[in-house]
Design an enzyme around this catalytic site. Sequence first.
Site, PDB file in Angstrom:
ATOM      1  N   LYS A  11      31.575  41.824 -24.294  1.00 27.37           N
ATOM      2  CA  LYS A  11      33.037  41.917 -24.331  1.00 27.37           C
ATOM      3  C   LYS A  11      33.486  43.228 -25.001  1.00 27.37           C
ATOM      4  O   LYS A  11      32.663  43.928 -25.611  1.00 27.37           O
ATOM      5  CB  LYS A  11      33.588  40.694 -25.069  1.00 27.37           C
ATOM      6  CG  LYS A  11      33.262  39.344 -24.384  1.00 27.37           C
ATOM      7  CD  LYS A  11      33.910  38.182 -25.148  1.00 27.37           C
ATOM      8  CE  LYS A  11      33.553  36.822 -24.575  1.00 27.37           C
ATOM      9  NZ  LYS A  11      34.237  35.714 -25.292  1.00 27.37           N
ATOM     10  N   PHE A  59      45.154  29.416 -26.906  1.00 23.24           N
ATOM     11  CA  PHE A  59      44.634  30.763 -27.149  1.00 23.24           C
ATOM     12  C   PHE A  59      44.475  31.582 -25.864  1.00 23.24           C
ATOM     13  O   PHE A  59      44.033  32.729 -25.900  1.00 23.24           O
ATOM     14  CB  PHE A  59      43.290  30.693 -27.905  1.00 23.24           C
ATOM     15  CG  PHE A  59      42.223  29.873 -27.220  1.00 23.24           C
ATOM     16  CD1 PHE A  59      41.438  30.415 -26.216  1.00 23.24           C
ATOM     17  CD2 PHE A  59      42.022  28.540 -27.577  1.00 23.24           C
ATOM     18  CE1 PHE A  59      40.457  29.669 -25.585  1.00 23.24           C
ATOM     19  CE2 PHE A  59      41.037  27.775 -26.946  1.00 23.24           C
ATOM     20  CZ  PHE A  59      40.265  28.344 -25.940  1.00 23.24           C
ATOM     21  N   HIS A 126      29.951  36.912 -23.532  1.00 21.38           N
ATOM     22  CA  HIS A 126      30.144  35.729 -22.697  1.00 21.38           C
ATOM     23  C   HIS A 126      28.795  35.389 -22.082  1.00 21.38           C
ATOM     24  O   HIS A 126      28.028  36.296 -21.733  1.00 21.38           O
ATOM     25  CB  HIS A 126      31.147  36.012 -21.577  1.00 21.38           C
ATOM     26  CG  HIS A 126      31.131  34.949 -20.513  1.00 21.38           C
ATOM     27  ND1 HIS A 126      31.820  33.784 -20.640  1.00 21.38           N
ATOM     28  CD2 HIS A 126      30.447  34.872 -19.337  1.00 21.38           C
ATOM     29  CE1 HIS A 126      31.578  33.020 -19.581  1.00 21.38           C
ATOM     30  NE2 HIS A 126      30.750  33.662 -18.772  1.00 21.38           N
TER      31      HIS A 126
HETATM   32  P1  IDP Z   1      32.004  29.948 -24.367  1.00 23.16           P
HETATM   33  O1  IDP Z   1      32.362  31.432 -24.300  1.00 23.16           O
HETATM   34  O2  IDP Z   1      31.102  29.638 -25.530  1.00 23.16           O
HETATM   35  O3  IDP Z   1      31.481  29.406 -23.056  1.00 23.16           O
HETATM   36  P2  IDP Z   1      34.583  28.783 -23.708  1.00 23.16           P
HETATM   37  O4  IDP Z   1      35.053  27.423 -24.093  1.00 23.16           O
HETATM   38  O5  IDP Z   1      34.216  29.038 -22.277  1.00 23.16           O
HETATM   39  O6  IDP Z   1      33.375  29.169 -24.688  1.00 23.16           O
HETATM   40  O7  IDP Z   1      35.729  29.793 -24.150  1.00 23.16           O
HETATM   41  C1  IDP Z   1      35.803  31.102 -23.667  1.00 23.16           C
HETATM   42  C2  IDP Z   1      36.161  32.050 -24.827  1.00 23.16           C
HETATM   43  O8  IDP Z   1      37.443  31.668 -25.368  1.00 23.16           O
HETATM   44  C3  IDP Z   1      35.215  31.960 -26.026  1.00 23.16           C
HETATM   45  O9  IDP Z   1      34.039  32.743 -25.870  1.00 23.16           O
HETATM   46  C4  IDP Z   1      36.104  32.454 -27.158  1.00 23.16           C
HETATM   47  O10 IDP Z   1      36.239  33.881 -27.139  1.00 23.16           O
HETATM   48  C5  IDP Z   1      37.443  31.821 -26.787  1.00 23.16           C
HETATM   49  N1  IDP Z   1      37.640  30.493 -27.387  1.00 23.16           N
HETATM   50  C6  IDP Z   1      37.112  29.319 -26.955  1.00 23.16           C
HETATM   51  N2  IDP Z   1      37.499  28.268 -27.696  1.00 23.16           N
HETATM   52  C7  IDP Z   1      38.313  28.777 -28.638  1.00 23.16           C
HETATM   53  C8  IDP Z   1      39.065  28.185 -29.719  1.00 23.16           C
HETATM   54  O11 IDP Z   1      39.047  26.961 -29.942  1.00 23.16           O
HETATM   55  N3  IDP Z   1      39.794  29.024 -30.483  1.00 23.16           N
HETATM   56  C9  IDP Z   1      39.841  30.372 -30.259  1.00 23.16           C
HETATM   57  N4  IDP Z   1      39.169  30.978 -29.268  1.00 23.16           N
HETATM   58  C10 IDP Z   1      38.415  30.203 -28.452  1.00 23.16           C
HETATM   59 MG    MG Z   2      32.456  29.266 -21.235  1.00 18.46          MG
END
Ligand code: IDP
Ligand code: MG
Length: 168
Positions: A11, A59, A126
């Site tokens: 990222k 968010f 990611h």
């Molecule tokens: P992941 O990247 O671990 O698969 P996802 O749920 O797909 O997690 O979320 C995508 C991105 O959104 C995360 O990598 C993070 O940057 C952000 N994110 C996810 N959940 C939260 C949260 O509860 N608070 C703030 N940012 C979040």
């Molecule tokens: Mg994800």
Amino acid sequence: MTNQATLVIIKPDGLKKSLTGNILSRLSETKLKIIGAKIVKVNEHLAQQHYQHLRDKPFYPELIKYITGKLHGENRVMALIYFGKDAITKVRQISGATNPEEADPVSVRGAYGRILTTGLYENVVHASSDPSEAQREIKLWFGPEEITVDLYPVKVATLRSFKRKVWK
Ligand code: IDP
Ligand code: MG
């Protein structure tokens, strides 16, 4: 378990902090093969497609600003496809938990991530979380000719009146 492909994105914070080399070194511990790699300028459309499953989260607007580089003044990300046995789990393990404060300290997110004052998890990488997400994301970020393994079925399209930039 047969071979899997998974999408990794370094990222904008990863590029801004010059962490690309460190992250690629960590990922090389998996012994997986890189079968596609590029630097991408992420536009709103790609960002929205990529994070479509999170559009109702509080968010989400901040997340779109993050991945399009607006939080860091850095509009590049690095997109990679890793391929091999258990690729999805192996890459997720080295990446660490979503919340960088809960992530294993030796994982990429644990070592280099932080939580912004807005609450957004700035977590450097990611990584696809399951095979169907991996397939959707790889098809979104890469065309078949940018990958060195035939991952999914292709068709030959003749594109007329299709505008794109070419070298002058
Ligand atoms: P992941 O990247 O671990 O698969 P996802 O749920 O797909 O997690 O979320 C995508 C991105 O959104 C995360 O990598 C993070 O940057 C952000 N994110 C996810 N959940 C939260 C949260 O509860 N608070 C703030 N940012 C979040
Ligand atoms: Mg994800």
